[in-house]
Motif scaffolding. Structure first.
Motif, mmCIF file in Angstrom:
data_model
loop_
_atom_site.group_PDB
_atom_site.id
_atom_site.type_symbol
_atom_site.label_atom_id
_atom_site.label_comp_id
_atom_site.label_asym_id
_atom_site.label_seq_id
_atom_site.Cartn_x
_atom_site.Cartn_y
_atom_site.Cartn_z
ATOM 1 N N GLU A 139 31.363 49.032 40.587
ATOM 2 C CA GLU A 139 30.934 50.369 40.240
ATOM 3 C C GLU A 139 29.336 50.443 40.104
ATOM 4 O OE1 GLU A 139 33.823 51.406 36.600
ATOM 5 O OE2 GLU A 139 33.497 49.168 36.420
ATOM 6 N N TYR A 140 29.089 51.658 40.374
ATOM 7 C CA TYR A 140 27.586 52.145 40.594
ATOM 8 C C TYR A 140 27.197 52.873 39.696
ATOM 9 C CZ TYR A 140 27.555 49.384 44.875
ATOM 10 O OH TYR A 140 27.657 48.239 45.907
ATOM 11 N N PHE A 141 26.156 52.808 38.718
ATOM 12 C CA PHE A 141 25.722 53.678 37.571
ATOM 13 C C PHE A 141 24.272 54.039 37.933
ATOM 14 C CE2 PHE A 141 28.739 50.405 35.860
ATOM 15 C CZ PHE A 141 29.685 51.103 35.545
ATOM 16 N N GLU A 142 23.737 54.984 37.100
ATOM 17 C CA GLU A 142 22.383 55.273 37.174
ATOM 18 C C GLU A 142 21.459 54.025 36.987
ATOM 19 O OE1 GLU A 142 22.707 58.306 34.240
ATOM 20 O OE2 GLU A 142 22.369 59.957 35.979
ATOM 21 N N ASP A 143 21.819 53.299 36.177
ATOM 22 C CA ASP A 143 20.801 51.943 35.862
ATOM 23 C C ASP A 143 21.254 50.792 36.548
ATOM 24 O OD1 ASP A 143 23.036 51.947 34.466
ATOM 25 O OD2 ASP A 143 22.071 51.543 32.325
ATOM 26 N N GLY A 144 22.274 50.675 37.677
ATOM 27 C CA GLY A 144 22.678 49.524 38.103
ATOM 28 C C GLY A 144 23.974 49.617 38.684
ATOM 29 N N ALA A 145 24.614 48.334 38.994
ATOM 30 C CA ALA A 145 25.927 48.226 39.433
ATOM 31 C C ALA A 145 26.354 46.992 39.267
ATOM 32 C CB ALA A 145 25.958 48.142 41.018
ATOM 33 N N VAL A 146 27.697 46.907 38.655
ATOM 34 C CA VAL A 146 28.547 45.580 38.207
ATOM 35 C C VAL A 146 30.050 45.653 38.989
ATOM 36 C CG1 VAL A 146 27.454 45.529 36.035
ATOM 37 C CG2 VAL A 146 29.498 46.874 36.389
ATOM 38 N N TRP A 147 30.364 44.556 39.093
ATOM 39 C CA TRP A 147 31.734 44.388 39.703
ATOM 40 C C TRP A 147 32.632 44.344 38.369
ATOM 41 C CZ3 TRP A 147 33.272 44.140 44.500
ATOM 42 C CH2 TRP A 147 32.305 43.788 45.334
ATOM 43 N N ALA A 148 33.680 45.514 38.404
ATOM 44 C CA ALA A 148 34.644 45.656 37.632
ATOM 45 C C ALA A 148 35.307 44.291 36.954
ATOM 46 C CB ALA A 148 35.709 46.898 37.936
ATOM 47 N N ASP A 149 35.482 44.335 35.692
ATOM 48 C CA ASP A 149 36.313 43.015 35.139
ATOM 49 C C ASP A 149 37.652 43.313 35.733
ATOM 50 O OD1 ASP A 149 33.951 41.851 33.589
ATOM 51 O OD2 ASP A 149 34.514 43.173 31.795
ATOM 52 N N GLY A 150 38.291 42.269 36.004
ATOM 53 C CA GLY A 150 39.638 42.351 36.390
ATOM 54 C C GLY A 150 40.453 41.448 35.224
ATOM 55 N N GLU A 151 42.079 41.701 35.683
ATOM 56 C CA GLU A 151 42.819 41.475 34.830
ATOM 57 C C GLU A 151 43.229 40.104 35.254
ATOM 58 O OE1 GLU A 151 46.396 43.949 34.357
ATOM 59 O OE2 GLU A 151 45.020 45.823 34.583
ATOM 60 N N PRO A 152 43.607 39.178 34.305
ATOM 61 C CA PRO A 152 44.079 37.559 34.589
ATOM 62 C C PRO A 152 45.239 37.651 35.419
ATOM 63 C CG PRO A 152 43.743 37.782 32.221
ATOM 64 C CD PRO A 152 43.725 39.184 32.708
ATOM 65 N N PHE A 153 45.057 36.794 36.755
ATOM 66 C CA PHE A 153 46.041 36.521 37.572
ATOM 67 C C PHE A 153 47.543 36.276 36.808
ATOM 68 C CE2 PHE A 153 43.075 35.582 41.074
ATOM 69 C CZ PHE A 153 43.391 36.527 41.885
ATOM 70 N N PRO A 154 48.795 36.345 37.103
ATOM 71 C CA PRO A 154 49.688 35.724 36.381
ATOM 72 C C PRO A 154 49.764 34.261 36.416
ATOM 73 C CG PRO A 154 50.511 37.602 38.022
ATOM 74 C CD PRO A 154 49.014 37.435 38.241
ATOM 75 N N ALA A 155 50.572 33.795 35.491
ATOM 76 C CA ALA A 155 50.492 32.227 35.365
ATOM 77 C C ALA A 155 50.767 31.513 36.401
ATOM 78 C CB ALA A 155 51.110 31.728 33.945
ATOM 79 N N GLU A 156 51.813 32.344 37.209
ATOM 80 C CA GLU A 156 52.502 31.396 38.255
ATOM 81 C C GLU A 156 51.477 31.404 39.472
ATOM 82 O OE1 GLU A 156 54.120 35.709 38.223
ATOM 83 O OE2 GLU A 156 53.636 34.177 36.916
ATOM 84 N N ILE A 157 50.407 32.114 39.572
ATOM 85 C CA ILE A 157 49.527 31.962 40.674
ATOM 86 C C ILE A 157 48.412 30.795 40.334
ATOM 87 C CG2 ILE A 157 47.917 33.227 41.952
ATOM 88 C CD1 ILE A 157 49.029 35.740 41.455
ATOM 89 N N PRO A 158 48.437 29.975 41.388
ATOM 90 C CA PRO A 158 47.461 28.741 41.318
ATOM 91 C C PRO A 158 46.127 29.240 41.126
ATOM 92 C CG PRO A 158 49.305 28.266 42.795
ATOM 93 C CD PRO A 158 48.989 29.653 42.533
ATOM 94 N N ARG A 159 45.138 28.568 40.362
ATOM 95 C CA ARG A 159 43.867 28.638 40.204
ATOM 96 C C ARG A 159 42.872 27.493 40.993
ATOM 97 N NH1 ARG A 159 46.613 31.913 37.364
ATOM 98 N NH2 ARG A 159 46.008 32.792 35.625
ATOM 99 N N ALA A 160 41.792 28.149 41.136
ATOM 100 C CA ALA A 160 40.921 26.777 41.918
ATOM 101 C C ALA A 160 40.674 25.863 40.957
ATOM 102 C CB ALA A 160 39.486 27.790 42.389
ATOM 103 N N GLN A 161 40.635 25.948 39.838
ATOM 104 C CA GLN A 161 40.458 24.730 38.865
ATOM 105 C C GLN A 161 41.908 24.096 38.449
ATOM 106 O OE1 GLN A 161 38.671 26.972 35.731
ATOM 107 N NE2 GLN A 161 40.296 26.854 34.396
ATOM 108 N N GLY A 162 42.866 24.704 38.851
ATOM 109 C CA GLY A 162 44.252 23.893 38.906
ATOM 110 C C GLY A 162 45.001 24.338 37.611
#
Length: 234
Positions: free
Chosen positions: A202-225
């Motif tokens: 998202e781009y604003f007048e005072d900068g830009a940020v990646w939008a916060d996401g919703e957590p992946f469902p529990a059944e999807i593996p994560r990089a940290q396990g």
């Protein structure tokens, strides 16, 4: 060059002849026509290629006199989902999916709004792990067809820069009855937001940020396990 089915309309001709010089490949041919007809790029994921009546890949080397064919899906087997970089034309998609037997066609459009948490939004920029996202979208459509017993589904997601008011994602569900159509449409957008690898900045007048996401469902593996509390999707 030979073009078939809908591709004849997209390119504006059924046959053509071109000279791209020595050491050209099928990929060079495709790029040539994509430059002439940008809509061809949107359909590329569903187009097969042939050289001298044999299926071929983009890296296939060409020789003088070769016959190259661009082939759309046969027997009406177009994919239900697509990822595009051009404006989403809702009415066009809707007109293609509706049938006389449908009692409902539920349409959801995700639209770029002009603010987030009190900050004025200038524009958004979407990116994706495109190959995986395409497979995920098609899988969601297939699952929803079975789970909610609706007749047909169309999902179109746009990537790249989008201005306020433009549509970033379109979902259409056609069904004999409105109840299953509404249920399927809500499930599709909610599940898409949690599982399909597409992100927005998202781009604003005072900068830009990646939008916060919703957590992946529990059944999807994560990089940290183990499942993470911090949002990992878009």
């Amino acid at each position: 060059m030979l073009f078939f089915g809908i591709l004849k309309d997209v390119v504006g001709l059924g046959t053509d002849s071109i000279d791209l010089g020595q050491n050209s490949t099928v990929g060079d041919v495709v790029e040539y026509y994509q430059q002439r007809s940008p809509k061809l790029r949107e359909l590329s994921a569903s187009i097969a290629l042939a050289v001298n009546s044999e299926y071929a890949g983009l890296d296939t080397q060409l020789r003088a006199g070769d016959e190259v064919g661009l082939l759309p899906p046969v027997s009406g087997g177009a994919p239900r989902t697509s990822i595009v970089r051009t404006k989403i034309l809702t009415e066009e998609v809707l007109s293609k999916i509706k049938r006389p037997e449908d009692g409902a066609a539920v349409v959801f459009e995700g639209v770029v709004r002009d603010n987030t948490r009190g900050r004025r939004t200038l524009y958004l920029d979407y990116e994706a792990y495109e190959e995986m996202a395409g497979k995920q979208l098609e899988g969601l459509a297939e699952q929803a067809l079975k789970q909610f017993s609706v007749r047909d589904i169309a999902i179109v997601h746009r990537l790249g820069r989008m201005e306020v008011g433009e549509t970033s994602v379109l979902i259409i569900v056609a069904s004999a009855h409105r109840g299953p159509a509404f249920d399927a449409c809500r499930w599709l957008i909610d599940t898409l937001k949690r599982t399909v690898p597409i992100w927005k900045k998202e781009y604003f007048e005072d900068g830009a940020v990646w939008a916060d996401g919703e957590p992946f469902p529990a059944e999807i593996p994560r990089a940290q396990g183990t499942p993470a509390e911090r949002p990992a999707s878009k």
